[in-house]
Write an enzyme that holds these catalytic residues in place. Structure first.
Site, PDB file in Angstrom:
ATOM      1  N   ARG A   1       8.784   2.582  -3.369  1.00 59.69           N
ATOM      2  CA  ARG A   1       8.607   1.067  -3.677  1.00 59.69           C
ATOM      3  C   ARG A   1       9.447   0.213  -3.728  1.00 59.69           C
ATOM      4  O   ARG A   1      10.228  -0.778  -3.728  1.00 59.69           O
ATOM      5  CB  ARG A   1       7.500   0.959  -4.772  1.00 59.69           C
ATOM      6  CG  ARG A   1       7.118  -1.065  -4.935  1.00 59.69           C
ATOM      7  CD  ARG A   1       5.730  -0.671  -6.061  1.00 59.69           C
ATOM      8  NE  ARG A   1       4.846  -0.101  -5.668  1.00 59.69           N
ATOM      9  CZ  ARG A   1       4.084   1.066  -6.540  1.00 59.69           C
ATOM     10  NH1 ARG A   1       4.504   2.306  -7.574  1.00 59.69           N
ATOM     11  NH2 ARG A   1       3.524   2.362  -5.999  1.00 59.69           N
TER      12      ARG A   1
ATOM     13  N   ASP B   1       0.763  -1.256  -0.364  1.00 57.91           N
ATOM     14  CA  ASP B   1      -0.261   0.158   0.329  1.00 57.91           C
ATOM     15  C   ASP B   1       1.257   1.177   0.072  1.00 57.91           C
ATOM     16  O   ASP B   1       1.876   1.237   0.495  1.00 57.91           O
ATOM     17  CB  ASP B   1      -0.805   0.021   0.878  1.00 57.91           C
ATOM     18  CG  ASP B   1      -1.469   0.879   1.124  1.00 57.91           C
ATOM     19  OD1 ASP B   1      -2.538   1.220   0.285  1.00 57.91           O
ATOM     20  OD2 ASP B   1      -2.652   1.434   2.220  1.00 57.91           O
ATOM     21  N   SER B   2       0.360   2.124  -0.741  1.00 54.63           N
ATOM     22  CA  SER B   2       1.715   3.672  -1.345  1.00 54.63           C
ATOM     23  C   SER B   2       0.912   4.804  -1.149  1.00 54.63           C
ATOM     24  O   SER B   2      -0.052   4.614  -1.330  1.00 54.63           O
ATOM     25  CB  SER B   2       2.640   2.910  -3.028  1.00 54.63           C
ATOM     26  OG  SER B   2       2.916   2.022  -2.300  1.00 54.63           O
TER      27      SER B   2
END
Length: 202
Positions: free
Chosen positions: A184, A73-74
């Site tokens: 990421r 989850d970003s």
């Protein structure tokens, strides 16, 4: 201990899947995504933290497939907006629409000078095995929000996020350049340093 032959990246986002595949290319792992498993039920990302959302996604995928999964989850946290959009980044404007999200972000930052438009991209990755063995790592990228979009690469808020290292927006970088500095990429590199130990556990 050998690494698993197949890992599921718990996403339907083709752009995100490409980033993961590129980062995992040096490893002998077959990457699959949710697109390969159309029968997996819809995953509701209604948690209040990045880790909660990522864990929820990984759990649903592992239970449905019996295979190990990595979920992320970003989000983008903007200081002048008290950390918003945060966990709501993907649906900031009401649905998953990059252009609408970017327009809302620019509107909410109207009148805020460039020097005060500092922001951080955050990723939480959760790797989960069918045994329940869980590994959580985080990655961040600091920068600032531009006054107007720049560049045609990337996705999400990339056209608005300025990299001081490259003196370009993330959307002006090549995929390789972006992976060098991205939140990421940072989380995934950290994950891979702990991957063998995680996999060797029961």
């Amino acid at each position: 201990m050998t690494k698993p032959q197949t890992l599921i990246i718990a996403t339907n986002n083709a752009n995100k899947a490409r980033e993961f595949s590129a980062m995992l290319a040096p490893y002998d792992i077959t990457i699959k995504t949710l697109a390969d498993f159309p029968n997996i039920p819809e995953i509701k990302e209604n948690g209040i933290t990045f880790e909660e959302n990522a864990t929820k996604k990984a759990t649903v995928v592992v239970e449905a497939t019996g295979l190990p999964a990595i979920a992320d989850d970003s989000g983008l946290m903007v200081k002048a907006l008290h950390g918003d959009p945060g966990v709501f980044s993907a649906r900031y404007a009401g649905d998953h629409d990059d252009a609408a999200n970017n327009a809302k972000l620019l509107a909410n930052l109207g009148g805020v000078p460039e020097a005060e438009r500092t922001a951080t991209f955050h990723t939480t990755l959760v790797a989960l095995k069918p045994s329940g063995e869980k590994l959580v790592v985080n990655g961040e990228l600091a920068g600032r929000i531009l006054i107007a979009p720049r560049g045609d690469n990337g996705f999400g808020y990339d056209p608005l996020f300025w990299s001081s290292k490259f003196q370009k927006s993330l959307a002006e970088l090549t995929p390789a350049q972006k992976n060098q500095i991205s939140h990421r990429g940072a989380a995934l590199r950290q994950l891979m340093t702990k991957f063998d130990e995680w996999w060797a556990k029961a």
